[in-house]
Structure formats: C-alpha cells, structure tokens
Design a protein around this motif. Structure first.
Motif, PDB file in Angstrom:
ATOM      1  N   ASN A 174       0.821  -1.220   0.000  1.00 48.37           N
ATOM      2  CA  ASN A 174       0.000   0.000   0.000  1.00 48.37           C
ATOM      3  C   ASN A 174       0.851   1.265   0.000  1.00 48.37           C
ATOM      4  O   ASN A 174       0.441   2.289  -0.553  1.00 48.37           O
ATOM      5  N   ASP A 175       2.034   1.200   0.617  1.00 47.94           N
ATOM      6  CA  ASP A 175       2.955   2.326   0.532  1.00 47.94           C
ATOM      7  C   ASP A 175       3.350   2.559  -0.921  1.00 47.94           C
ATOM      8  O   ASP A 175       3.502   3.695  -1.365  1.00 47.94           O
ATOM      9  N   PHE A 176       3.526   1.459  -1.641  1.00 44.74           N
ATOM     10  CA  PHE A 176       3.986   1.536  -3.022  1.00 44.74           C
ATOM     11  C   PHE A 176       2.874   1.980  -3.973  1.00 44.74           C
ATOM     12  O   PHE A 176       3.061   2.859  -4.810  1.00 44.74           O
ATOM     13  N   THR A 177       1.694   1.382  -3.830  1.00 47.62           N
ATOM     14  CA  THR A 177       0.631   1.619  -4.812  1.00 47.62           C
ATOM     15  C   THR A 177      -0.272   2.797  -4.467  1.00 47.62           C
ATOM     16  O   THR A 177      -0.939   3.336  -5.358  1.00 47.62           O
ATOM     17  N   GLY A 178      -0.304   3.201  -3.198  1.00 48.77           N
ATOM     18  CA  GLY A 178      -1.286   4.178  -2.758  1.00 48.77           C
ATOM     19  C   GLY A 178      -1.253   5.509  -3.473  1.00 48.77           C
ATOM     20  O   GLY A 178      -2.270   6.182  -3.595  1.00 48.77           O
ATOM     21  N   VAL A 216      10.790 -11.755   6.023  1.00 43.81           N
ATOM     22  CA  VAL A 216      10.218 -10.575   5.384  1.00 43.81           C
ATOM     23  C   VAL A 216       9.900 -10.911   3.932  1.00 43.81           C
ATOM     24  O   VAL A 216      10.807 -11.131   3.129  1.00 43.81           O
ATOM     25  N   LEU A 217       8.617 -10.980   3.611  1.00 42.31           N
ATOM     26  CA  LEU A 217       8.183 -11.271   2.254  1.00 42.31           C
ATOM     27  C   LEU A 217       8.248  -9.989   1.427  1.00 42.31           C
ATOM     28  O   LEU A 217       7.803  -8.928   1.876  1.00 42.31           O
ATOM     29  N   ASN A 218       8.818 -10.089   0.234  1.00 41.64           N
ATOM     30  CA  ASN A 218       8.958  -8.896  -0.594  1.00 41.64           C
ATOM     31  C   ASN A 218       7.653  -8.570  -1.326  1.00 41.64           C
ATOM     32  O   ASN A 218       6.627  -9.235  -1.129  1.00 41.64           O
ATOM     33  N   LEU A 219       7.691  -7.534  -2.159  1.00 43.18           N
ATOM     34  CA  LEU A 219       6.470  -7.090  -2.833  1.00 43.18           C
ATOM     35  C   LEU A 219       6.162  -7.922  -4.068  1.00 43.18           C
ATOM     36  O   LEU A 219       7.063  -8.303  -4.818  1.00 43.18           O
ATOM     37  N   ALA A 220       4.883  -8.143  -4.293  1.00 44.42           N
ATOM     38  CA  ALA A 220       4.414  -8.886  -5.464  1.00 44.42           C
ATOM     39  C   ALA A 220       4.557  -8.038  -6.724  1.00 44.42           C
ATOM     40  O   ALA A 220       4.686  -6.809  -6.653  1.00 44.42           O
ATOM     41  N   PRO A 221       4.532  -8.663  -7.897  1.00 45.78           N
ATOM     42  CA  PRO A 221       4.597  -7.918  -9.160  1.00 45.78           C
ATOM     43  C   PRO A 221       3.272  -7.212  -9.434  1.00 45.78           C
ATOM     44  O   PRO A 221       2.398  -7.737 -10.138  1.00 45.78           O
ATOM     45  N   ILE A 222       3.109  -6.030  -8.882  1.00 44.31           N
ATOM     46  CA  ILE A 222       1.821  -5.339  -8.960  1.00 44.31           C
ATOM     47  C   ILE A 222       1.409  -5.031 -10.394  1.00 44.31           C
ATOM     48  O   ILE A 222       0.225  -4.852 -10.678  1.00 44.31           O
ATOM     49  N   GLY A 223       2.366  -4.976 -11.286  1.00 37.36           N
ATOM     50  CA  GLY A 223       2.049  -4.699 -12.681  1.00 37.36           C
ATOM     51  C   GLY A 223       1.293  -5.809 -13.379  1.00 37.36           C
ATOM     52  O   GLY A 223       0.870  -5.643 -14.526  1.00 37.36           O
ATOM     53  N   CYS A 224       1.107  -6.930 -12.681  1.00 36.93           N
ATOM     54  CA  CYS A 224       0.340  -8.047 -13.252  1.00 36.93           C
ATOM     55  C   CYS A 224      -1.060  -8.146 -12.662  1.00 36.93           C
ATOM     56  O   CYS A 224      -1.874  -8.940 -13.145  1.00 36.93           O
ATOM     57  N   TYR A 225      -1.349  -7.367 -11.617  1.00 35.32           N
ATOM     58  CA  TYR A 225      -2.658  -7.440 -10.979  1.00 35.32           C
ATOM     59  C   TYR A 225      -3.707  -6.686 -11.803  1.00 35.32           C
ATOM     60  O   TYR A 225      -3.469  -5.560 -12.253  1.00 35.32           O
ATOM     61  N   ALA A 227      -6.359  -5.017 -11.095  1.00 33.73           N
ATOM     62  CA  ALA A 227      -6.746  -3.690 -10.605  1.00 33.73           C
ATOM     63  C   ALA A 227      -5.783  -2.620 -11.076  1.00 33.73           C
ATOM     64  O   ALA A 227      -6.194  -1.534 -11.509  1.00 33.73           O
ATOM     65  N   PHE A 228      -4.500  -2.901 -10.998  1.00 33.11           N
ATOM     66  CA  PHE A 228      -3.510  -1.896 -11.365  1.00 33.11           C
ATOM     67  C   PHE A 228      -3.369  -1.769 -12.877  1.00 33.11           C
ATOM     68  O   PHE A 228      -3.026  -0.698 -13.384  1.00 33.11           O
ATOM     69  N   LEU A 229      -3.651  -2.849 -13.592  1.00 29.35           N
ATOM     70  CA  LEU A 229      -3.684  -2.768 -15.052  1.00 29.35           C
ATOM     71  C   LEU A 229      -4.802  -1.840 -15.518  1.00 29.35           C
ATOM     72  O   LEU A 229      -4.699  -1.187 -16.552  1.00 29.35           O
ATOM     73  N   VAL A 230      -5.867  -1.775 -14.735  1.00 32.43           N
ATOM     74  CA  VAL A 230      -6.994  -0.894 -15.053  1.00 32.43           C
ATOM     75  C   VAL A 230      -6.741   0.521 -14.536  1.00 32.43           C
ATOM     76  O   VAL A 230      -6.986   1.506 -15.233  1.00 32.43           O
ATOM     77  N   GLU A 231      -6.229   0.643 -13.320  1.00 33.37           N
ATOM     78  CA  GLU A 231      -6.168   1.938 -12.637  1.00 33.37           C
ATOM     79  C   GLU A 231      -4.940   2.785 -12.970  1.00 33.37           C
ATOM     80  O   GLU A 231      -5.034   4.014 -13.028  1.00 33.37           O
ATOM     81  N   LEU A 232      -3.786   2.154 -13.150  1.00 36.76           N
ATOM     82  CA  LEU A 232      -2.551   2.915 -13.298  1.00 36.76           C
ATOM     83  C   LEU A 232      -2.360   3.425 -14.724  1.00 36.76           C
ATOM     84  O   LEU A 232      -2.584   2.680 -15.687  1.00 36.76           O
ATOM     85  N   PRO A 233      -1.945   4.669 -14.888  1.00 38.65           N
ATOM     86  CA  PRO A 233      -1.728   5.210 -16.230  1.00 38.65           C
ATOM     87  C   PRO A 233      -0.563   4.514 -16.931  1.00 38.65           C
ATOM     88  O   PRO A 233       0.477   4.261 -16.321  1.00 38.65           O
TER      89      PRO A 233
END
Length: 383
Positions: A174-178, A216-225, A227-233
């Motif tokens: 959420n820090d990353f995508t917010g 400590v689990l790292n961050l997932a590849p958000i560029g494949c989700y 929601a972010f494929l729809v929302e992010l420019p």
C-alpha cells in the motif's frame, strides 16, 4: 533462486510436496511455538473486519464457505504456513471474541502501510493500523503476557514464547501503490528508503523483545494485478508479452532489491538472529506469466469483479459490492471456478495461488540467506 524456466519451478513444487509426504512419518515437533505476523490485507486473517465489521460474501467461499476476514476466497499465506508447522490459524489481535493467542497473533490489517498514514505523503482511506501501530500492539501484548498470572485456562501464551516464535512480515504494497496515480513512479520511489528503514527498525525492536527469527516477504509484481492494469496510467508499449506492466514491475524489483540490501545490513547487526528475505515476487510472477503450467487458467484476469473483459475489474464496483447502473442494480460477483485464477478480486491472490506460493516458499529455494524450515520443524501436509 529465481526460476525463469517452467521446469525449474515445477520441480520446486514437486520437491516440496515430496518433503511433505516424508514428514508424515516423522515425530519431530516444531521449534517455533508461535507465529506473530505483521502486514496488510495479503495476510490479514480478520483484524480489519473485527475493527470495522462489514465484510460480505463471496469472500471466504472456497475454504471457509463464508466471510471470515480474508480478502480472498479462502486462506492467505500465513494460514498455510501455520498449517505447515502444525499451528492453528492465527487469531487477529483486534478480534476480541473467540480468539486464542497461545500460539501467536496476527497484527495485520487490510490497507495497512509501513509509514504512518497521517503523514502528508499518503492519501486518506488507508488503515489506521500502520506497522508502527502493529509494533505497539505487539509490545502491549507482550507486556500483558508478562504481567498476568498463567494459572488455569488461558488464551495467552507462556511468557517464554517470544524467543521461540517465527515473526513474519508481508507489508509495503500500500505504501507503493497508494500514490502511484498521483505521484508517479519517480515520486513514490523518493520515499521508499524510509519504508525499508522502518521495516528494519521494527525487526530490531522485536529482537529486543526476544525475537530471533524473522521472515520478510517482498512485494508482489503489482504490474500483473488486474486492478492496477486498469487503474494505473500507462501506454500499450508498457505491456509485456504476458500482459503485465513493465515499468511498474521494474519499480517493484528496485524496491525489492533495496529491501534485500537493507535486510542484509540488519542481519549483520543482529548476529544471532535469522533475518530472512523471502522472494514471493518470483513465485507470483511465475504464476501470472505461466498460470496453465501450474494447474491454473487465468493470470491477469480477476475471479470476483464486474465488467468481464480481459481483467474483469471495475474500480467503481469491488468484489461483493452492488450499485445502481442505469436504473438497474448490478453486483460484482465471483466466478464459479476460483481454483483456476491467480487473482481473486483484482488486488489479492486466490486460495489456490496462495497455496502454490506457500509450497514454493517452504521448499526453501526463495530464501536469502538460505533457510531450511525443515531443520526446525516437521512440515505437515497442507490441504
């Protein structure tokens, strides 16, 4: 190990399954008597919904057959991990009714951030239970355990449990995508060093409380989700051959490398502790890129959503919600076969994807430095 080939990844999963089968015949108990988890919705087992009751079907439909506070159709990674080392599912710290903390507690809540949410960087709408608050809850929990009498029936652990526990962290998404849409990748990157620094300092504070093993689990590849494929420019040129966003996934890799470097430094400062970087990113990226190679069918399409199409995600209508559209009530419904999807609701993984991810983690090939959980515990089969 970061599997770039399907064969190597499949062998990892097969090896894990064989180890589970062998473990059935052993009697060794686990050295970890409890799990204490810190995180966001990816490992929330009911904390957010205990504080703000509102969750509705179809969440929980696959495993629990009802909503139980998970932002998925079934179990999250920490559920599978607890099963694997012979512990019950973690009770949320915020859940006052029916909780049992004798073998750990879960401080994770949906929408949590690492940095304090009241800072000017972050928009409203995030959870008030940031990592700093979760750490305070942990300290208060330990203080109560230390001061209260332990006679007769109790739902609290023994005071010596904190040095015999596994501490897990899955937070930072959420820090990353917010603020990606508002600040862009370069704007968000400016503050990420503070995020990894906060995680490291939290580990040090728990170490002072007696903790010695940290994942400590790292961050997932958000560029494949979805929601972010729809929302992010983005431009079409930013989409790779697997349908994922190149620039955003590259930014996640940069963050993960920063996290890995910071944890390595922390490890040197805490010489008698296990500070382990867990590369869940590599596992999830493989699932998104090659879902059919692992028994799934859909990578970048969500199971529960509205709108159909390539992503089945509408940012105005989240999973399970209803609204009026052109005078007609429409609902974001779940698919009939979530076991075939990597993504549950466009933002979170399905029970099936979380299970495959846990299998891969427990095999040990995604740890830095190498860490054999089998050395500490008799790993139990997970269903």
């Amino acid at each position: 190990m970061k599997p770039n080939r399907l064969w190597s990844y499949s062998m990892v999963l097969l090896g894990a399954m064989l180890l589970f089968m062998v473990a059935k015949t052993e009697c060794k108990k686990c050295a970890f008597k409890a799990i204490f988890n810190f995180g966001d919705s990816n490992t929330d087992t009911g904390g957010f919904w205990a504080a703000f009751p509102a969750q509705s079907p179809p969440h929980g439909m696959t495993y629990f057959k009802k909503p139980v506070g998970r932002a998925t159709d079934g179990r999250v990674i920490v559920d599978f991990l607890a099963q694997a080392i012979g512990l019950p599912f973690l009770s949320p710290y915020l859940q006052s009714i029916g909780s049992d903390y004798r073998q750990g507690a879960n401080f994770a809540t949906l929408a949590s951030t690492v940095r304090l949410p009241q800072t000017s960087l972050f928009v409203t709408g995030v959870s008030p239970f940031s990592l700093d608050i979760q750490l305070r809850q942990m300290k208060e929990f330990k203080a109560k355990v230390d001061e209260l009498p332990h006679k007769g029936k109790t739902s609290l652990p023994s005071p010596d449990i904190f040095g015999k526990s596994l501490y897990t962290f899955y937070i930072g998404q959420n820090d990353f995508t917010g603020n990606l849409a508002r600040l862009g990748i370069s704007g968000v990157k400016e503050f990420l060093p503070q995020v990894v620094s906060q995680i490291a300092s939290t580990i040090k504070e728990i170490y002072a409380l007696g903790g010695r093993t940290f994942w400590v689990l790292n961050l997932a590849p958000i560029g494949c989700y979805p929601a972010f494929l729809v929302e992010l420019p983005h431009n079409t040129s930013d989409i790779d051959q697997f349908g994922c966003l190149i620039s955003y996934n590259n930014a996640v890799v940069d963050y993960n490398n920063m996290l890995k470097t910071t944890l390595a430094k922390t490890r040197k400062e805490l010489a008698d502790a296990n500070v382990v970087y867990v590369d869940t990113h590599a596992v999830l990226l493989e699932l998104f890129q090659h879902p059919t190679s692992h028994g799934l069918r859909y990578g970048t399409k969500g199971c529960c959503g509205y709108g159909g199409g390539a992503y089945n995600f509408n940012q105005q209508l989240y999973c399970g919600n209803s609204k009026q559209v052109n005078g007609k009530t429409v609902t974001a419904k779940a698919c009939k076969d979530p076991q075939n999807y990597v993504s549950w609701d466009g933002i979170h993984a399905t029970d099936a994807a979380n299970k495959l991810t846990t299998y891969a983690i427990l095999n040990g090939s995604y740890f830095d430095p190498p860490f054999s959980l089998h050395h500490y515990c008799n790993i139990q089969p997970i269903g």
